[in-house]
Design an enzyme around this catalytic site. Structure first.
Site, PDB file in Angstrom:
ATOM      1  N   ASP A  99       0.580  -0.493  12.316  1.00 21.81           N
ATOM      2  CA  ASP A  99       1.208   0.527  13.160  1.00 21.81           C
ATOM      3  C   ASP A  99       0.921   1.967  12.759  1.00 21.81           C
ATOM      4  O   ASP A  99       1.671   2.869  13.127  1.00 21.81           O
ATOM      5  CB  ASP A  99       2.722   0.293  13.112  1.00 21.81           C
ATOM      6  CG  ASP A  99       3.251   0.234  11.687  1.00 21.81           C
ATOM      7  OD1 ASP A  99       2.579   0.750  10.780  1.00 21.81           O
ATOM      8  OD2 ASP A  99       4.339  -0.343  11.479  1.00 21.81           O
ATOM      9  N   GLU A 121      -1.041  -8.336  12.048  1.00 18.04           N
ATOM     10  CA  GLU A 121       0.396  -8.006  11.985  1.00 18.04           C
ATOM     11  C   GLU A 121       0.865  -7.481  13.351  1.00 18.04           C
ATOM     12  O   GLU A 121       1.449  -6.402  13.478  1.00 18.04           O
ATOM     13  CB  GLU A 121       0.719  -6.996  10.885  1.00 18.04           C
ATOM     14  CG  GLU A 121       2.181  -6.990  10.491  1.00 18.04           C
ATOM     15  CD  GLU A 121       2.492  -6.003   9.370  1.00 18.04           C
ATOM     16  OE1 GLU A 121       2.639  -4.805   9.629  1.00 18.04           O
ATOM     17  OE2 GLU A 121       2.580  -6.453   8.218  1.00 18.04           O
ATOM     18  N   GLU A 135       5.601   4.760  14.201  1.00 18.71           N
ATOM     19  CA  GLU A 135       5.027   3.419  14.079  1.00 18.71           C
ATOM     20  C   GLU A 135       5.406   2.493  15.232  1.00 18.71           C
ATOM     21  O   GLU A 135       4.611   1.667  15.676  1.00 18.71           O
ATOM     22  CB  GLU A 135       5.428   2.785  12.747  1.00 18.71           C
ATOM     23  CG  GLU A 135       4.766   3.419  11.531  1.00 18.71           C
ATOM     24  CD  GLU A 135       5.480   4.654  11.011  1.00 18.71           C
ATOM     25  OE1 GLU A 135       6.471   5.109  11.650  1.00 18.71           O
ATOM     26  OE2 GLU A 135       5.051   5.194   9.985  1.00 18.71           O
ATOM     27  N   HIS A 208      10.494   6.625   1.249  1.00 22.57           N
ATOM     28  CA  HIS A 208       9.581   7.705   1.650  1.00 22.57           C
ATOM     29  C   HIS A 208       9.540   7.965   3.148  1.00 22.57           C
ATOM     30  O   HIS A 208       8.918   8.911   3.592  1.00 22.57           O
ATOM     31  CB  HIS A 208       8.163   7.380   1.185  1.00 22.57           C
ATOM     32  CG  HIS A 208       7.526   6.265   1.979  1.00 22.57           C
ATOM     33  ND1 HIS A 208       7.842   4.950   1.778  1.00 22.57           N
ATOM     34  CD2 HIS A 208       6.611   6.292   2.977  1.00 22.57           C
ATOM     35  CE1 HIS A 208       7.147   4.211   2.608  1.00 22.57           C
ATOM     36  NE2 HIS A 208       6.393   4.987   3.370  1.00 22.57           N
ATOM     37  N   ARG A 210       9.697   8.982   6.970  1.00 18.95           N
ATOM     38  CA  ARG A 210       9.970  10.220   7.700  1.00 18.95           C
ATOM     39  C   ARG A 210      11.430  10.311   8.184  1.00 18.95           C
ATOM     40  O   ARG A 210      12.064  11.346   8.060  1.00 18.95           O
ATOM     41  CB  ARG A 210       9.032  10.194   8.921  1.00 18.95           C
ATOM     42  CG  ARG A 210       8.797  11.437   9.669  1.00 18.95           C
ATOM     43  CD  ARG A 210       7.771  11.146  10.772  1.00 18.95           C
ATOM     44  NE  ARG A 210       6.436  11.016  10.226  1.00 18.95           N
ATOM     45  CZ  ARG A 210       5.555  12.019  10.141  1.00 18.95           C
ATOM     46  NH1 ARG A 210       5.875  13.197  10.607  1.00 18.95           N
ATOM     47  NH2 ARG A 210       4.365  11.839   9.623  1.00 18.95           N
ATOM     48  N   HIS A 241       6.856   8.732  -3.932  1.00 19.20           N
ATOM     49  CA  HIS A 241       5.787   9.065  -2.978  1.00 19.20           C
ATOM     50  C   HIS A 241       5.356  10.524  -3.198  1.00 19.20           C
ATOM     51  O   HIS A 241       6.215  11.385  -3.442  1.00 19.20           O
ATOM     52  CB  HIS A 241       6.345   8.877  -1.563  1.00 19.20           C
ATOM     53  CG  HIS A 241       5.295   8.768  -0.506  1.00 19.20           C
ATOM     54  ND1 HIS A 241       4.732   9.868   0.079  1.00 19.20           N
ATOM     55  CD2 HIS A 241       4.706   7.693   0.064  1.00 19.20           C
ATOM     56  CE1 HIS A 241       3.836   9.481   0.979  1.00 19.20           C
ATOM     57  NE2 HIS A 241       3.801   8.157   0.981  1.00 19.20           N
TER      58      HIS A 241
END
Ligand code: UDP
Length: 371
Positions: A99, A121, A135, A208, A210, A241
């Protein structure tokens, strides 16, 4: 190269895609009748290189798309532009994973070039277009363009069927479980393990995403700091990250505590082996939700919802969100209630048996035999 081989272009650009595509590349490289060509876009160049080294994969095509302060729109536009000349070669299939912006842009460019697309996936959904963002829409759009869907679980295959994409949907298992067969070592050691007091329990955390930048992260970090400070038998390991929004806050809020170990991002071999030595995992990552159950570790998911509900149903995952009180309470339940802990730790892993790559290779061969 054999003249009659199926020419497969594999495109990826981030660490999680690399980890999940690596075992597939290794399998395709040894499958007679398939000629794989590896193209990396460098969306996460440094973290990507670590994975490529670990799996000993040398990309055939290296694009360097990262620019400072790129927006999603400029990244996507840039990716399409640099991928267009790559797709001018006569490939029989373009394989993308999951994604990411790289996966979406590669699928879009392959579609423009009229090259069939295989989606590894495929079929994960939250059905909330902003969670995870971007995503969720990336995978829906990729699904719309895909010719062969490699769904990791029966649920993801059903979701594709519901969207009228019944044709060429195959349940393969997730290649992330294949990757663990490469990375887990019996005699493993890491200097970090020397810093953990014998008899202590290690909470392993990654965060991490967003959607969690800012306040959600602050609340989670505060809860974890308090949990560690109030119990001398608990240690926290957190590979941070590199995004400054994550890194600065993590060091500011969690630094300076003896039993909190902040590290740079870990190499995938270290990552998997350290996770396998932890007691409990807290994460907002997608891939870790699949890996941890194979390692027998309960996962508290730092999100309100997950596109991996199979693990919630199986009892290995619990979505706890990012609220301070909730994170503290749910983590303490697992630290204090052995019965509940054991129940989660012993639940069956629903994401695969470690042989997804072999199935995908076989399906590709059959697909092109029929043409
Ligand atoms: N990972 C790693 N080193 C780290 C953090 C994560 O190798 O320091 C691995 C992890 O084991 C999993 C993948 O990276 O295989 C997950 O990546 P990430 O959390 O960045 O992305 P997501 O899965 O959420 O897309």
């Amino acid at each position: 190269m054999e003249q009659s081989s199926v020419r497969v272009l594999i495109v990826f650009g981030t660490r999680p895609e690399a980890i999940k595509m690596a075992p597939l590349i290794k399998t395709l490289q040894k499958t007679s009748g398939i000629n794989p060509v590896v193209c990396v876009t460098g969306q996460h160049q440094e973290m990507l290189d670590q994975v490529l080294n670990d799996f000993d994969i040398k990309p055939d095509i290296i694009l360097n798309v990262m620019r400072n302060a790129q927006t999603l729109a400029s990244l996507t536009a840039h990716l399409v532009q640099v991928l267009e000349p790559v797709m001018k070669e006569a490939y029989d299939l373009v394989l993308v994973h999951g994604d990411t912006s790289t996966a979406f842009a590669a699928a879009l460019t392959a579609y423009y070039a009229k090259i069939p697309i295989g989606h590894v996936e495929a079929g994960l959904r939250t059905y909330d277009k902003y969670a995870p963002y971007p995503e969720e829409m990336n995978r829906e759009w990729i699904g719309r363009m895909t010719d062969i869907h490699f769904a990791p679980t029966p649920l993801s295959a059903r979701q594709l069927a519901r969207e009228n994409r019944k044709q060429h949907v195959y349940v393969t298992g997730n290649t992330s479980i294949d990757a663990l067969r490469w990375t887990l070592k019996k005699n493993y050691h890491h200097p970090l393990l020397d810093q953990i007091q014998p008899g202590s329990r290690m909470i392993f955390m990654t965060m991490h995403r967003r959607e969690n930048w800012g306040l959600p992260m602050e609340q989670v970090f505060r809860a974890l700091r308090e949990i560690v400070s109030s119990d001398k038998t608990i240690e926290l390991v957190f590979p941070v990250h590199p995004n400054p929004l994550v890194k600065n806050l993590a060091y500011e809020m969690l630094g300076g505590e003896e039993r909190i170990h902040l590290t740079n991002p870990l190499d995938v071999i270290d990552m998997h082996n350290l996770m396998s030595r932890s007691y409990l995992i807290l994460t907002d990552s997608g891939g870790i939700q699949e890996e941890a159950p194979t390692l027998g570790k309960p996962v508290l998911v730092l999100r309100e919802k997950t596109e991996r509900p199979e693990g919630v149903k199986a009892g290995t995952l619990r979505c706890i969100g990012t609220d301070y009180e909730g994170v503290k309470k749910e983590t303490q339940v697992l630290l204090r209630n052995e019965k509940k802990y054991k129940k989660m730790a012993a639940a069956r892993n629903p994401y695969g048996d470690g042989y997804a790559s072999d199935r995908i290779a076989e399906i590709i061969l059959k697909y092109f035999m029929k043409q």
